[in-house]
Design an enzyme around this catalytic site. Sequence first.
Site, PDB file in Angstrom:
ATOM      1  N   LYS A 275      40.053  54.287  38.509  1.00  0.00           N
ATOM      2  CA  LYS A 275      39.814  52.842  38.336  1.00  0.00           C
ATOM      3  C   LYS A 275      39.353  52.662  36.897  1.00  0.00           C
ATOM      4  O   LYS A 275      38.207  52.924  36.545  1.00  0.00           O
ATOM      5  CB  LYS A 275      38.741  52.336  39.311  1.00  0.00           C
ATOM      6  CG  LYS A 275      38.532  50.811  39.211  1.00  0.00           C
ATOM      7  CD  LYS A 275      37.510  50.315  40.213  1.00  0.00           C
ATOM      8  CE  LYS A 275      37.496  48.803  40.370  1.00  0.00           C
ATOM      9  NZ  LYS A 275      37.510  48.017  39.142  1.00  0.00           N
ATOM     10  N   PHE A 365      50.170  50.777  37.185  1.00  0.00           N
ATOM     11  CA  PHE A 365      49.858  51.273  38.530  1.00  0.00           C
ATOM     12  C   PHE A 365      50.685  50.627  39.629  1.00  0.00           C
ATOM     13  O   PHE A 365      50.602  51.028  40.780  1.00  0.00           O
ATOM     14  CB  PHE A 365      48.356  51.199  38.841  1.00  0.00           C
ATOM     15  CG  PHE A 365      47.754  49.825  38.780  1.00  0.00           C
ATOM     16  CD1 PHE A 365      47.949  48.925  39.816  1.00  0.00           C
ATOM     17  CD2 PHE A 365      46.968  49.443  37.705  1.00  0.00           C
ATOM     18  CE1 PHE A 365      47.385  47.666  39.775  1.00  0.00           C
ATOM     19  CE2 PHE A 365      46.401  48.184  37.655  1.00  0.00           C
ATOM     20  CZ  PHE A 365      46.617  47.284  38.693  1.00  0.00           C
ATOM     21  N   ARG A 441      43.404  39.958  49.137  1.00  0.00           N
ATOM     22  CA  ARG A 441      42.461  41.083  49.040  1.00  0.00           C
ATOM     23  C   ARG A 441      42.732  41.940  50.255  1.00  0.00           C
ATOM     24  O   ARG A 441      42.427  41.547  51.372  1.00  0.00           O
ATOM     25  CB  ARG A 441      41.028  40.545  49.034  1.00  0.00           C
ATOM     26  CG  ARG A 441      40.014  41.531  48.528  1.00  0.00           C
ATOM     27  CD  ARG A 441      38.666  40.893  48.316  1.00  0.00           C
ATOM     28  NE  ARG A 441      38.518  40.187  47.051  1.00  0.00           N
ATOM     29  CZ  ARG A 441      38.359  40.773  45.870  1.00  0.00           C
ATOM     30  NH1 ARG A 441      38.309  42.080  45.769  1.00  0.00           N
ATOM     31  NH2 ARG A 441      38.238  40.061  44.775  1.00  0.00           N
TER      32      ARG A 441
HETATM   33  P1  ATP Z   1      35.873  44.896  39.556  1.00  0.00           P
HETATM   34  O1  ATP Z   1      34.993  43.701  39.416  1.00  0.00           O
HETATM   35  O2  ATP Z   1      35.301  45.948  40.428  1.00  0.00           O
HETATM   36  O3  ATP Z   1      36.467  45.368  38.282  1.00  0.00           O
HETATM   37  P2  ATP Z   1      37.693  43.110  40.486  1.00  0.00           P
HETATM   38  O4  ATP Z   1      36.802  42.372  41.388  1.00  0.00           O
HETATM   39  O5  ATP Z   1      37.983  42.583  39.158  1.00  0.00           O
HETATM   40  O6  ATP Z   1      37.119  44.530  40.377  1.00  0.00           O
HETATM   41  P3  ATP Z   1      39.336  44.147  42.476  1.00  0.00           P
HETATM   42  O7  ATP Z   1      40.670  43.858  42.988  1.00  0.00           O
HETATM   43  O8  ATP Z   1      38.232  43.964  43.406  1.00  0.00           O
HETATM   44  O9  ATP Z   1      39.097  43.313  41.172  1.00  0.00           O
HETATM   45  O10 ATP Z   1      39.326  45.636  41.921  1.00  0.00           O
HETATM   46  C1  ATP Z   1      40.471  46.130  41.380  1.00  0.00           C
HETATM   47  C2  ATP Z   1      40.536  45.937  39.894  1.00  0.00           C
HETATM   48  O11 ATP Z   1      40.419  47.180  39.264  1.00  0.00           O
HETATM   49  C3  ATP Z   1      41.880  45.410  39.513  1.00  0.00           C
HETATM   50  O12 ATP Z   1      41.851  44.008  39.390  1.00  0.00           O
HETATM   51  C4  ATP Z   1      42.216  46.084  38.213  1.00  0.00           C
HETATM   52  O13 ATP Z   1      41.930  45.226  37.122  1.00  0.00           O
HETATM   53  C5  ATP Z   1      41.279  47.256  38.139  1.00  0.00           C
HETATM   54  N1  ATP Z   1      41.949  48.570  38.180  1.00  0.00           N
HETATM   55  C6  ATP Z   1      41.661  49.610  37.357  1.00  0.00           C
HETATM   56  N2  ATP Z   1      42.413  50.676  37.641  1.00  0.00           N
HETATM   57  C7  ATP Z   1      43.226  50.340  38.673  1.00  0.00           C
HETATM   58  C8  ATP Z   1      44.223  51.052  39.412  1.00  0.00           C
HETATM   59  N3  ATP Z   1      44.540  52.305  39.159  1.00  0.00           N
HETATM   60  N4  ATP Z   1      44.833  50.367  40.429  1.00  0.00           N
HETATM   61  C9  ATP Z   1      44.514  49.085  40.722  1.00  0.00           C
HETATM   62  N5  ATP Z   1      43.580  48.379  40.039  1.00  0.00           N
HETATM   63  C10 ATP Z   1      42.926  48.995  39.020  1.00  0.00           C
END
Ligand code: ATP
Length: 589
Positions: A275, A365, A441
């Site tokens: 991530k 990804f 989500r």
């Molecule tokens: P966070 O606040 O934890 O960064 P978020 O709330 O913005 O997450 P989520 O969908 O909850 O968004 O978490 C996934 C996020 O992580 C994605 O929006 C993306 O920007 C990021 N990300 C980083 N690496 C990856 C990956 N390998 N696959 C998918 N998403 C990834």
Amino acid sequence: MRFSQLCDAYLELSQTAKRLEKTALIAALLKEVPDSDMAEVMMLLKGRVYPEWDKTQLGISSKLAIRAISMASGESETKIVQQFKKTGDIGQVCQQLLSKRKQSTLASSELSVKDVIKGMRKISTIEGSGSVDLKLRTIAHLLNNASPLEARFLIRILLEDLRIGIADGTIRDAIIQYALEKHGLHVIPADKPPKAEDSGVQTPAQEWRAAVQDAIDRSNDVAKVAVTARHEGLEGLRGIDLTIGVPIRVMLAQKETEVAAALTRVGTPAALEYKYDGFRMQVHRDKEGKITLFTRRLENVTDQFPDVVEFIKEVKVACILDCEAVGYDPKTGKYTAFQQISQRIRRKYDIDTLMKELPVELNVFDILYHENESVYLRPFEERRKLIEKIIPNRPGHIKPSDLLIAHAEAEVESFYKKSLAAGNEGIMLKTLAAPYKPGSRVGFMVKMKPVMDELDVVIVGAEWGEGKRSGWLTSFTIAVLDDDGNFVEIGRFGTGLKELEQEGGTTFSQVTDLLKDDILAEEGKEVRLKPNIVVEVKFEEIQRSPSYSSGFALRFPRFVRLRDDRRPEEISTLSDVMDAYEAQRGRNK
Ligand code: ATP
């Protein structure tokens, strides 16, 4: 369509808090909307005059609005301010004052919804010397051509504060209800779309529901979906596909704190990925090689990232890719913090210099479209193979995301450690057989990261500071989103921001500058703000609390960072808060 018709609907919508009633009211309104006005009505229902991915703001302060109302009504500004303080609703004050005018015996005007959008956009583009005066006269003119009720809503739209609480889900449900009635099908109260697991035989209502939701997800255009549902029915909706160049709402992840729970959710074997601590980028490349880049908020950032455009030129086929752009230090070969590269998203000048100072690596990804067809419904495993086929592996520039197929908990644990050691935020776990679900989500993409006690919230109020903090907004009231799309308050923070720039990090002064244009009302030191600026906060605990409208309060919240990659509609929800509250209770047992 006349704007007065929409205002009647606004009024009725503002008189009920019940979602089903709101749905029925919008469904009834849709019957009256001609195809050619659908886009305008859909925007205005959300209080917008630009599509949601267009960041253009109207930029009208309540001060200017008050001057315009004074000009249109002949009432003094002082009197208007007094009344405003009493009611807290400038729109209503405007309505009352204008209903005293002579010509206001007219219940409606000749204004059309198109006139309103055109007029508002014109106001937002007035610039240069004498612009304040011209804006003022244009607003007063608009008010003079409006009925009192219309004026009430015009002012609210102008201040980007419509306050009738319509969530995207309500609009979706209204389209479904409208379509079912239109095609003579039995209407059952709108609820959640059917889940994959109860996929027995679908009733017509369920079929429609799934088709409307999917069409919205694919096109990101509710007006197009409503018009297609009207004329072409189910088949037409199913025929709406992804369009290269039109941004799609991204798929979001659920979160887990324990490896075992995360694996149970996605199933084994599972795909594990780093991530990355960057920002999401959606890449579109059409057959002619035209490349467009969007943020997670669906803003077009192609001009800001010429380096990424160059990387994508190496991808020789038409495609839509989901990626994370991460700051990368070529000297050390290490990733840099999100905070540093986030300025690249907003920068409109000196782009080449900034690109050299703050290069990014693009980690691909996911893939939604490949060559001539949509592939987002194919299993993740297959999509990954396509990524590996078309994306060059050039670390520091562009590459498929780092991935491992894991069969057991121990493998997840060690990949997690490795990812953190490499400077990433955590890991993502993905179900091998799952499709890509735009805009949702979903449980087949799960994130794990060490600190879970944080939320993305929007600032809705603040307090002017005193002493050495005077001139700055200091204590900030924050809110999350409830199921109906209302912002509900959850606490106040004052720490985490810096007084001096030298201390590093975001300062009070920067945040004050960002919030200044969002002030809706002031009373003493308190200001009420338009929900616009999204921030990430950390906290120690969530408590039940009658003091805030969410029913919860964050204990010791502190500012972590600005989340300008997020729209206010995308912040943490009340159900996230409830989940975190339950998880915390579980931990404390
Ligand atoms: P966070 O606040 O934890 O960064 P978020 O709330 O913005 O997450 P989520 O969908 O909850 O968004 O978490 C996934 C996020 O992580 C994605 O929006 C993306 O920007 C990021 N990300 C980083 N690496 C990856 C990956 N390998 N696959 C998918 N998403 C990834």
